[in-house]
Structures are given as C-alpha cells and as structure tokens.
Design a protein around this motif. Structure first.
Motif, short mmCIF file in Angstrom:
data_model
loop_
_atom_site.label_atom_id
_atom_site.label_comp_id
_atom_site.label_asym_id
_atom_site.label_seq_id
_atom_site.Cartn_x
_atom_site.Cartn_y
_atom_site.Cartn_z
N THR A 12 0.82 -1.22 0.00
CA THR A 12 0.00 0.00 0.00
C THR A 12 0.85 1.26 0.00
O THR A 12 0.38 2.33 -0.39
CB THR A 12 -0.93 0.01 1.22
N GLU A 13 2.11 1.17 0.45
CA GLU A 13 3.00 2.33 0.51
C GLU A 13 4.00 2.37 -0.64
O GLU A 13 4.77 3.33 -0.77
CB GLU A 13 3.77 2.33 1.84
N THR A 14 3.98 1.36 -1.48
CA THR A 14 4.99 1.23 -2.52
C THR A 14 4.72 2.21 -3.67
O THR A 14 3.60 2.26 -4.20
CB THR A 14 5.02 -0.20 -3.07
N PRO A 15 5.74 2.99 -4.09
CA PRO A 15 5.56 3.91 -5.23
C PRO A 15 5.25 3.16 -6.52
O PRO A 15 5.61 1.99 -6.68
CB PRO A 15 6.92 4.63 -5.32
N ASP A 16 4.60 3.86 -7.44
CA ASP A 16 4.19 3.23 -8.70
C ASP A 16 5.37 2.75 -9.52
O ASP A 16 5.28 1.71 -10.21
CB ASP A 16 3.36 4.22 -9.53
N PHE A 17 6.50 3.48 -9.49
CA PHE A 17 7.63 3.06 -10.32
C PHE A 17 8.19 1.70 -9.88
O PHE A 17 8.75 0.97 -10.70
CB PHE A 17 8.73 4.13 -10.33
N VAL A 18 8.00 1.34 -8.61
CA VAL A 18 8.43 0.02 -8.13
C VAL A 18 7.43 -1.05 -8.58
O VAL A 18 7.81 -2.10 -9.09
CB VAL A 18 8.59 0.01 -6.60
N LYS A 19 6.14 -0.76 -8.40
CA LYS A 19 5.10 -1.73 -8.78
C LYS A 19 5.16 -2.02 -10.28
O LYS A 19 5.05 -3.18 -10.70
CB LYS A 19 3.73 -1.20 -8.41
N ASN A 20 5.34 -0.96 -11.07
CA ASN A 20 5.35 -1.14 -12.52
C ASN A 20 6.54 -1.99 -12.96
O ASN A 20 6.43 -2.80 -13.89
CB ASN A 20 5.41 0.22 -13.22
N TYR A 21 7.66 -1.82 -12.30
CA TYR A 21 8.85 -2.60 -12.68
C TYR A 21 8.64 -4.08 -12.42
O TYR A 21 8.96 -4.93 -13.25
CB TYR A 21 10.07 -2.09 -11.91
N PHE A 22 8.10 -4.41 -11.28
CA PHE A 22 7.97 -5.82 -10.90
C PHE A 22 6.76 -6.49 -11.53
O PHE A 22 6.58 -7.70 -11.38
CB PHE A 22 7.95 -5.97 -9.38
N LYS A 23 5.91 -5.72 -12.23
CA LYS A 23 4.82 -6.35 -12.97
C LYS A 23 5.37 -7.11 -14.17
O LYS A 23 4.76 -8.06 -14.64
CB LYS A 23 3.82 -5.29 -13.44
#
Length: 650
Positions: free
Chosen positions: A639-650
């Motif tokens: 819930t606290e993770t920035p979008d640039f991290v989530k997008n990378y690991f997708k």
C-alpha cells in the motif's frame, strides 16, 4: 515394683543406622563442601571478597549442590528406611518382633529426621565457629543463617514425609521413589496441563497470567528453585508434614504384610491411580500435540493418543505385565465420562467467555500488547504502570473487548503474525478480570483501537518522555538509525532544548493511530537528564513540527538519513515472504534475482520516507552508502509502494 521398659529400642535403632547412616554422612559432606569449605576457600582468596548488597545469602552459595541434596536425600532416606515393608522376608521378620507397629514406625521416622536435621545443625555450628575466626559477612550473609536452617529443615521434612506416605501405599521401592516425585510435582504439573487445556477451551483465557504469578508456588521443588519460602508457606509446609506423618502412620497400622511387592497395597486405590494416570497423560498428549500446526485437530488427536497410552501404562504398572491390551472395558467408561465432562465445559455454563465488566464496576483497566500483571510473592503488583482511568477510555476498552468476543479469532501457537492483546480490569470491589487475546487482521479493529491509542491518557502512559520536564534535560542527541550514517545532531543550548521538546510533545499528542502502529523510524532521539538517566524515543517521518524545527536550524541533514547520504538502493520483491536478511544474503551471493536498482535521489527519498523496520512485506529495500558494502535494510508494504516500483515488478 514392675520395671519400666524403654520406649527406644536400641537394636532397632542400630539396625536402621547401619542401613541408612551413609545417607546422612553423604548429606553432611555435601553441605560441608557447599558452605563452610567454600567460604574458607573464598577467605583464602582476596579476589573473592564481596561488598555491601553483593554478599550472597547462604542459599546462593553452591545452590545446585544444596538443591540437589534437598531433593534427593530425603527421598533416599524414605526409600531405604522403609525398604523392609517392600520386601516380603524383611516385612515378616520385623513385624514378628514383640514391638508395636506404632513404635516401629516412629523409630524409623525418628532416625530419618535425625539424619536430615543433625547435618544441618552441625553445618550451622561450623559456620558460627568459622565466623569467630574470619568475618564471614565478607563472603556470605551470615544473618540468613537462621532462615537457612528453618527453610532447609522444613522442606527436607516435607519431602521426607511425602516419600514415607507413598511408601505406605506401594509395595515396590522403585515405584515409591518415582511416585514421590510425581506427588511433589503433581500440583504444579496438573496446573500447567489444566491451564493449557483451558486456554484451548475458553477464548480469552489468560494462560500466561497464571504462569507468571502462580506456577512455581504449587510444588516445594519448583518453589525452592526460586529460593523463596515465606513464613506462611513455611508454616503450611510444617502442617503438611505433620498431616503426612499421621496419614502414613494410620496406613502403616492397617497395611497387610502380604502387600509387599504389590504396586498399590489397597485395592480401592487402583481405580484412582489408573484413571488419574489416564487423565494426566490425556492432558499431556493435548499439550504436546497442541503445539503442532493445525492446533485444534492435533490437540484432539493428542487427547486420544495420550489417554490410550496412559490407560495401558497404568494397567501395565498395576498388573506388572505388558499383556493388557485385551482389557479395555474400563477405558470405554473413561471415554464416555470424559466426553460428557468436555461437553458440559464447552457449553461455558459460567459465561466466562462473554463476561465483560460494566463500566460502573471498573476502577481502572490495563490495555496493551505486553502483559502487565506480574506480582511479587505477597501478591502485590510489581508494575502498576499502564492503567487507564478515564471513563471514556474504560468504555472504549470495553467496546474493543466486546468486539474481540464477537469476532473470536482463534489462534495457533506456531503463527507469529498474530498480535497479542492483554486486558486487565481492576474492579471497584478489589477483584480483577484478566483476559488475553490475539488478533491477526488488525484493520478489522481499527474503529475500536483508534480512540484508545489517540487518547491523551494512553499516550502519556506509553510515552514516558511526555512526563519529562525540559528544565531537567542536559543534552539531546538525534542519531540516524542507519549504521552506515555516522552523523548526528546534538542540542545543548537550554533554549533550543525547550523549543525542541515543545515540538516533540506537539507531534506526540497529535500523532494519529496509523502512525503509532507503523513500525517506522528515521532516527533515535536520546535525551540525557541532569541526574544522568536518559530517555529514548524514535523520530518518525510523521513528526512534522519537529522536522520543520530541525530544518529551520540546519540540523535535519545530520539528524536523519536522507537521499544525499545514499549512493544507490536495491529493491527486491519478497514474493515468498522470506526473511528479509536472508533475501539480501542471496543477493550478495550473486544469486540471480529480479531486482531494481535506484540511483535517482528523489526516488530514493520517497522510499526512505515510506519504508519501515524490516518485516516480511511485499518489497525489501537495501540502501547502500558510498563507503559501505553492507546495506541499510528496510521493507515497504504494497500500500505504501511507489508506482515506479510496482510497474517494474509487474
């Protein structure tokens, strides 16, 4: 004029001393090595001098030797003194003498007590004599001598008479020794088994409360491990010793000589022994298997397995053969009665689980995630800190308590993700209501926890710095949490200390529940008082007033770790919820892992602001300093993770 015969039978006494005198000699030697000789050797070594309150009481000198002697010697005496009643030939011979049974019994008891008491008195005389030659108070607290004498004699007597009592109801010496220790440990053992099983049966049962305050008191063996025996307990032990003496004498007078070699000499005791062993083994099986994953199912399996083993074991002991597998009729009766008892208890006839005190009945209430109910030997609370007295807070705790009962989240002992909640109500009538719960989905209780956490009273209890007067502060040091960051901010000016402390208090009083439960910390604030004591508190990113104060005075860069201190950050996806440190060890070993390396200062700062103390969260981040090969490891929830991290690991 008729001659008066002596009560004491010299030959009987001689025969007894020949059999057991060696035990008294061994006891004396053990005490001599543990006390007088030890003190004398300390006196010959100048490095072994104690001072003031460091001088140990006599019980602490070679306590292991004293304790083992206290536990073993009385039982050995009871077994060897009354060995003759367990051997058919010896029993026939002794009881054929023209001496009353009462006289025979008292002779052996007197010999046993003499061999327990005389060594203690001789050691006391040696210690007093030694005190005339050297100052014993430099090496041991001689003022504790009389207490040592009294406690040693009382506990020895109780254990001895327990052994004698068991010897009167059994016809096998080995069984006498084993059953003596079982009898002495039985109250504490059954207490532990009952607590564990009640904890399974009743939601909220405070198992740890009873462990903390009462467990060791239920056996003289466990009580002496803690070297505690008050006057009341000493009198109780003396009374129990006298009672065991009279019970043993009465049993001895009616015991048949032919009972030698029988496991239990009275037929009426056999069902009690059989089903007692079965019940204890059943509870023990539940305790053992209850620690397995899938708690309830394994516990029930433990009940069945333990009861079967216990029943067969009791039958083997009673019949002195292993061929007892065809005799299970009694076990079926036991199962039926036990099932009925379990059914009645599971219905909670007293309403224990749903009992919540009315607000009008409550004087104060403790709420926290650590227990606060430890008591001293007299039953007085060791620590009274943590009780809420505001009626609003009492009502808020009651609402939380009612919700805990309603949701009823059952826990397993092997799951570390549960959060404990301890509740202790102190009622107006002096009684207490104590409960323990564990919750897994904390968000489910946010509505109930939030008003408690955000109350002024709760914050002042759980933040000791709020009770500090800034005039009594000499120095404040703010050190970044990261080991790789060697900087720190130091505040010495009294005026700055006062304003700093005002901002810190404002942040603490205004802190929200979400921030309070978040395990985040940027720095450690160390407050040194003018009396050389200190207070410590974590500096969080949510402390806006304090952050602004530090920035305005150019102290912020030294007080916390910022992106300017970091060379780069490595982000790993923790999909298997592994231990975060093991995950980074794999990365150090160059194991192929999908990882994101960040060097952009803005992105690094956003990560620093949202990371928390390492946990098994969705992403793990290692921040690397320029001069360090070891990362500053943190974790971040999805819930606290920035979008640039989530997008990378997708």
């Amino acid at each position: 004029m008729p001659l008066r015969t002596s009560w004491y039978k010299r030959e009987l006494g001689k025969q007894s001393l020949r059999n057991v005198g060696w035990i008294g000699i061994i006891y004396f030697i053990g005490l001599f090595l543990a006390l007088p000789l030890d003190i004398f050797m300390r006196a010959s070594n100048d490095d072994q001098v104690y001072y003031n309150d460091q001088v140990p009481p006599l019980f602490e000198l070679n306590f292991e030797i004293q304790f083992l002697a206290m536990v073993i010697i009385p039982v050995l005496l009871a077994v060897f003194l009354f060995r003759y009643v367990q051997v058919k030939g010896a029993a026939d011979f002794v009881h054929s003498l023209p001496i009353k049974r009462t006289t025979i019994f008292n002779h052996y008891v007197l010999i046993g007590l003499s061999l327990l008491i005389i060594p203690v008195l001789l050691i006391a005389i040696l210690l007093l004599s030694l005190d005339l030659v050297i100052d014993i108070d430099q090496y041991a607290d001689i003022s504790s001598l009389w207490s040592w004498i009294g406690i040693t004699i009382v506990v020895n007597s109780l254990i001895f008479f327990a052994g004698v009592f068991v010897g009167m109801v059994t016809g096998i010496s080995a069984v006498q020794g084993v059953l003596t220790y079982i009898l002495l440990l039985f109250p504490a053992g059954i207490f532990v088994l009952a607590l564990f099983n009640l904890n399974i049966l009743y939601y909220g049962f405070p198992e740890n409360y009873f462990y903390a305050n009462n467990l060791y008191q239920y056996s003289p063996l466990t009580e002496m491990v803690n070297m505690e025996l008050g006057l009341v307990k000493g009198i109780l032990y003396a009374v129990l010793s006298v009672a065991l003496y009279f019970f043993s004498l009465q049993i001895y007078r009616i015991r048949n000589v032919e009972a030698a070699t029988q496991t239990l000499v009275f037929l009426k005791l056999r069902p009690i022994f059989k089903f007692g062993v079965t019940a204890c083994m059943m509870l023990l099986g539940g305790l053992y298997f209850g620690t397995m994953p899938g708690n309830l199912s394994w516990t029930m399996a433990g009940y069945v397995i333990g009861s079967i083993i216990g029943y067969l074991l009791a039958e083997m002991i009673l019949q002195k053969t292993w061929r007892v597998f065809s005799n299970l009729k009694g076990y079926l009766y036991y199962v039926a009665i036990t099932a009925l008892i379990m059914l009645v208890l599971s219905l909670d006839p007293t309403g224990y689980e749903n009992r919540v005190p009315d607000t009008s009945e409550v004087e104060r209430v403790y709420f926290g995630d650590i227990p606060n109910y430890y008591e001293d030997a007299d039953g007085n609370p060791i620590n009274e800190i943590g009780y809420l007295t505001d009626p609003k807070n009492i009502e808020a705790v009651r609402r939380l308590h009612q919700q805990l009962i309603q949701s009823k989240q059952m826990t397993t002992s092997n799951d570390n993700t549960y959060r404990p909640i301890y509740l202790t109500y102190k009622l107006e009538n002096g009684n207490k209501v104590v409960r323990e719960y564990s919750i897994k989905n904390e968000q489910q209780y946010t509505t109930y926890l939030k008003p408690i956490y955000e109350s002024k009273e709760y914050k002042e209890i759980h933040n000791p710095v709020l009770q500090v007067n800034s005039d009594k502060i000499d120095k404040i040091t703010i050190s970044p949490e990261a080991e790789g960051n060697r900087s720190q901010a130091v505040i010495l000016d009294p005026a700055q200390i006062t304003t700093f402390f005002e901002q810190l208090k404002n942040d603490l009083y205004s802190e929200k529940y979400e921030s309070m439960i978040k395990p985040s910390s940027m720095s450690n604030i160390r407050i040194l008082m003018n009396d050389n004591s200190e207070r410590n508190i974590q500096f969080k990113s949510t402390y806006g007033n304090l952050k602004k104060w530090l920035i305005d005075r150019n102290l912020y860069e030294d007080a916390v770790t910022t992106a300017n201190d970091i060379e780069y950050a490595v982000i790993l996806a923790n999909q298997g919820k592994q231990d975060v440190y093991k995950l980074f060890q794999q990365q150090v070993k160059n194991i192929a892992l999908n990882k994101l390396i960040i060097k952009d200062k803005n992105k690094i700062q956003s990560l620093l602001d949202n990371t928390i103390i390492p946990q098994e969260d969705d992403f793990v981040i290692g921040f690397y300093f320029e001069d360090s090969n070891y990362p500053y490891i943190k974790s971040i929830a999805d819930t606290e993770t920035p979008d640039f991290v989530k997008n990378y690991f997708k």
